[in-house]
Design a protein around this motif. Structure first.
Motif, PDB file in Angstrom:
ATOM      1  N   GLY A   1     -52.465  53.069  16.945  1.00 30.02           N
ATOM      2  CA  GLY A   1     -53.612  53.812  16.410  1.00 30.02           C
ATOM      3  C   GLY A   1     -53.613  53.852  14.899  1.00 30.02           C
ATOM      4  O   GLY A   1     -54.664  53.738  14.256  1.00 30.02           O
ATOM      5  N   ASP A   2     -52.399  53.987  14.305  1.00 30.70           N
ATOM      6  CA  ASP A   2     -52.301  54.010  12.845  1.00 30.70           C
ATOM      7  C   ASP A   2     -52.784  52.696  12.243  1.00 30.70           C
ATOM      8  O   ASP A   2     -53.480  52.675  11.216  1.00 30.70           O
ATOM      9  CB  ASP A   2     -50.861  54.270  12.410  1.00 30.70           C
ATOM     10  N   ILE A   3     -52.415  51.604  12.875  1.00 31.34           N
ATOM     11  CA  ILE A   3     -52.795  50.284  12.344  1.00 31.34           C
ATOM     12  C   ILE A   3     -54.295  50.078  12.474  1.00 31.34           C
ATOM     13  O   ILE A   3     -54.962  49.577  11.538  1.00 31.34           O
ATOM     14  CB  ILE A   3     -52.018  49.180  13.075  1.00 31.34           C
ATOM     15  N   ARG A   4     -54.855  50.466  13.624  1.00 28.88           N
ATOM     16  CA  ARG A   4     -56.306  50.301  13.791  1.00 28.88           C
ATOM     17  C   ARG A   4     -57.070  51.126  12.746  1.00 28.88           C
ATOM     18  O   ARG A   4     -58.049  50.654  12.143  1.00 28.88           O
ATOM     19  CB  ARG A   4     -56.720  50.726  15.200  1.00 28.88           C
ATOM     20  N   THR A   5     -56.605  52.352  12.526  1.00 29.77           N
ATOM     21  CA  THR A   5     -57.261  53.208  11.523  1.00 29.77           C
ATOM     22  C   THR A   5     -57.161  52.583  10.132  1.00 29.77           C
ATOM     23  O   THR A   5     -58.135  52.576   9.344  1.00 29.77           O
ATOM     24  CB  THR A   5     -56.615  54.601  11.507  1.00 29.77           C
TER      25      THR A   5
ATOM     26  N   ALA B   1     -60.233  51.119   7.690  1.00 32.51           N
ATOM     27  CA  ALA B   1     -60.441  51.732   6.374  1.00 32.51           C
ATOM     28  C   ALA B   1     -60.376  50.714   5.255  1.00 32.51           C
ATOM     29  O   ALA B   1     -61.114  50.815   4.253  1.00 32.51           O
ATOM     30  CB  ALA B   1     -59.401  52.829   6.147  1.00 32.51           C
ATOM     31  N   THR B   2     -59.489  49.722   5.368  1.00 31.07           N
ATOM     32  CA  THR B   2     -59.265  48.802   4.252  1.00 31.07           C
ATOM     33  C   THR B   2     -59.776  47.392   4.507  1.00 31.07           C
ATOM     34  O   THR B   2     -60.001  46.631   3.564  1.00 31.07           O
ATOM     35  CB  THR B   2     -57.756  48.696   3.948  1.00 31.07           C
TER      36      THR B   2
ATOM     37  N   THR C   1     -52.001  44.759   3.239  1.00 32.69           N
ATOM     38  CA  THR C   1     -51.521  45.916   2.479  1.00 32.69           C
ATOM     39  C   THR C   1     -50.186  46.386   3.040  1.00 32.69           C
ATOM     40  O   THR C   1     -49.855  46.164   4.215  1.00 32.69           O
ATOM     41  CB  THR C   1     -52.530  47.078   2.544  1.00 32.69           C
ATOM     42  N   ALA C   2     -49.389  47.039   2.208  1.00 33.76           N
ATOM     43  CA  ALA C   2     -48.043  47.465   2.605  1.00 33.76           C
ATOM     44  C   ALA C   2     -48.119  48.593   3.640  1.00 33.76           C
ATOM     45  O   ALA C   2     -48.964  49.485   3.556  1.00 33.76           O
ATOM     46  CB  ALA C   2     -47.258  47.937   1.391  1.00 33.76           C
ATOM     47  N   VAL C   3     -47.194  48.519   4.602  1.00 27.79           N
ATOM     48  CA  VAL C   3     -47.168  49.536   5.659  1.00 27.79           C
ATOM     49  C   VAL C   3     -46.842  50.908   5.082  1.00 27.79           C
ATOM     50  O   VAL C   3     -47.228  51.936   5.662  1.00 27.79           O
ATOM     51  CB  VAL C   3     -46.139  49.179   6.755  1.00 27.79           C
ATOM     52  N   SER C   4     -46.141  50.944   3.951  1.00 27.10           N
ATOM     53  CA  SER C   4     -45.748  52.221   3.362  1.00 27.10           C
ATOM     54  C   SER C   4     -46.948  53.070   2.972  1.00 27.10           C
ATOM     55  O   SER C   4     -46.841  54.286   2.843  1.00 27.10           O
ATOM     56  CB  SER C   4     -44.851  51.996   2.138  1.00 27.10           C
ATOM     57  N   LYS C   5     -48.120  52.419   2.776  1.00 30.26           N
ATOM     58  CA  LYS C   5     -49.312  53.155   2.391  1.00 30.26           C
ATOM     59  C   LYS C   5     -50.006  53.803   3.576  1.00 30.26           C
ATOM     60  O   LYS C   5     -50.860  54.672   3.399  1.00 30.26           O
ATOM     61  CB  LYS C   5     -50.294  52.218   1.670  1.00 30.26           C
ATOM     62  N   HIS C   6     -49.643  53.388   4.799  1.00 21.94           N
ATOM     63  CA  HIS C   6     -50.369  53.861   5.978  1.00 21.94           C
ATOM     64  C   HIS C   6     -49.464  54.502   7.033  1.00 21.94           C
ATOM     65  O   HIS C   6     -49.964  54.994   8.039  1.00 21.94           O
ATOM     66  CB  HIS C   6     -51.126  52.689   6.628  1.00 21.94           C
ATOM     67  N   MET C   7     -48.189  54.492   6.790  1.00 24.48           N
ATOM     68  CA  MET C   7     -47.261  55.037   7.799  1.00 24.48           C
ATOM     69  C   MET C   7     -47.333  56.562   7.854  1.00 24.48           C
ATOM     70  O   MET C   7     -47.785  57.214   6.908  1.00 24.48           O
ATOM     71  CB  MET C   7     -45.824  54.614   7.472  1.00 24.48           C
ATOM     72  N   THR C   8     -46.884  57.122   8.976  1.00 20.60           N
ATOM     73  CA  THR C   8     -46.759  58.575   9.131  1.00 20.60           C
ATOM     74  C   THR C   8     -45.367  58.976   8.658  1.00 20.60           C
ATOM     75  O   THR C   8     -44.359  58.582   9.261  1.00 20.60           O
ATOM     76  CB  THR C   8     -46.950  58.992  10.597  1.00 20.60           C
TER      77      THR C   8
END
Length: 448
Positions: free
Chosen positions: A43-47, A51-52, A57-64
């Protein structure tokens, strides 16, 4: 675990590849030290992509970053409570926050090294001892009546990865270290335990520790008890547990056959089965019959019984060798058996009915018979101890075990036990209470 780990510099595209390959549903993001700093789910990746619209883009910008995790060794209860929050994949982190696994449905809490333990009670022989020698009961039959006391011999066992053997006695302060089973030799150092290993022939190396609540040579059957405990420990690691009769037989084999130490059969059965038992010996079978003694009777026996340590070890080897030297048809032994066996039967009936008034007299009769068949089993010193107790109010008693030393077991009427204790202690003798055991050999496994 590597299938779900991503460095913080990895991209969303890398995360999608990891998720597809692992099927785990999440990836764990780590820093340069390998510590978990966040997670990404489907779900995080789809969101993030919506958005972008950029998979690079780096996973560090979107991780929980504030993610749910459990510590290494977490209980199943702890994990289930998180599952109840509809979390189905939970990172497991070590003490440095490094990922070491994932908790998913079906999770089992890790367990430590499996070890087996056992404890076996020492016995109190009441009547029939001497008729349990093979050379006698093969021709004439035999019986014995005994119970067990809440003093134990203990053993703890764990498997080794190699073939090495380590045995340690806490009481004696002795150890044996061997590279393999074939290196076992009898040299006077823990030979009894070596004999148990010899007859069991384990296929793995092990560490074995033993201890006892009683000193050697007390006439309480400690040798049989420690053997039963050791054999019980090994049984816990077998796919087919050894039954009580088989454990008793292995204990007998180790002491009587492997080491050729003279003696009868009652000790081995008594310690393994525990509680009050009437044991029949014959050429075909040895049969243990547990006695259903009421709680009232057992409690009263504990109040009337009294142990007195003589200060001397018993002379088992000398006396038992003399017993074994007698042929099965020795007239004195046959006469002894004809008198002692009816006493055991009479005592059994008294215990079952709870009629205890004559129990001391019956113990006294067994002691007199034992002295006649083995005059070396007593001495003027021992006779004085016995006379002191009898004059002070004991109903009767007997020296436990083979004779020559160890413990006296006395039986006292209500209101007289205190007088007996005072009389014996004035002479410098140590008296002890009796707490009876009802469980016999107990074995179990635990984890370190």
């Amino acid at each position: 675990m590597k299938d779900v780990l991503l460095h913080e510099s990895a991209t969303l595209r890398d995360a999608m590849s990891k998720l597809k390959a692992s099927g785990a549903g999440i990836v764990v993001v780590t820093d340069d030290d390998g510590c978990a700093i966040g997670v990404l789910s489907d779900g995080d990746i789809r969101t993030a992509v919506l958005a972008t619209e950029n998979l690079d883009t780096a996973v560090s910008k979107h991780m929980t970053q504030d993610f749910v995790w459990v510590a290494e060794g977490a209980s199943k209860e702890r994990v289930l409570k998180l599952f109840d929050r509809r979390i189905r994949t939970i990172p497991i982190l070590d003490s440095h926050r490094r990922p070491i696994g994932l908790a998913v449905p079906g999770y089992m809490a890790p367990i430590g090294e499996t070890i087996s333990r056992a404890r076996a009670p020492v016995r109190l022989s009441l009547a029939g001892g001497g008729t349990d020698f093979t050379h006698h009961f093969l021709k004439y039959g035999g019986n014995s009546l005994s119970t067990t006391m809440a003093r134990y011999c203990r053993a703890t066992l764990r498997k080794r990865e190699d073939s090495g053997i380590r045995i340690h006695s806490r009481d004696l302060g002795r150890s044996v270290q061997l590279d393999r089973f074939d290196d076992i030799v009898y040299d006077g150092n823990l030979d009894l335990i070596k004999a148990a290993i010899k007859v069991l022939r384990p296929t793995h190396g092990f560490d074995l520790e033993i201890s006892s609540d009683v000193q050697p040579g007390t006439g309480l059957g400690g040798s049989a008890a420690i053997l039963a405990a050791v054999i019980g420990c090994f049984s816990e690691f077998r796919e087919d547990y050894l039954d009580d009769y088989t454990i008793a037989e292995y204990a007998y084999e180790a002491e009587r056959v492997e080491l050729e130490i003279a003696g009868g059969w009652q000790d081995q059965y008594s310690t393994v089965f525990g509680g009050f038992n009437f044991i029949d010996f014959n050429a075909e079978n040895n049969i243990v019959t547990p006695l259903r003694i009421t709680t009232r009777t057992r409690l009263e026996l504990e109040e009337r019984f009294l142990l007195c340590y003589t200060g001397n070890g018993h002379m088992a080897a000398t006396i038992q060798d003399a017993n074994r030297a007698r042929a099965g048809g020795d007239p004195s032994m046959v006469n002894f058996a004809e008198q002692i066996k009816p006493i055991a039967i009479k005592m059994r009936m008294a215990l079952l009915k709870g009629h205890l008034d004559d129990l001391g007299t019956m113990l006294h009769e067994t002691w007199n018979l034992k002295k006649r068949i083995n005059p070396g089993g007593t001495s003027s010193y021992l006779d004085k101890i016995y006379d002191t107790a009898m004059k002070a109010g004991a109903d009767g008693g007997r020296l436990l075990g083979t004779g020559g030393g160890g413990y006296f077991l006395f039986f006292c009427k209500p209101y007289r036990r205190g007088d007996v204790v005072e009389a014996l202690e004035r002479k410098g003798h140590v008296t002890e209470n009796v707490l009876l055991d009802q469980d016999g050999l107990q074995t179990w496994t635990t984890h370190s």
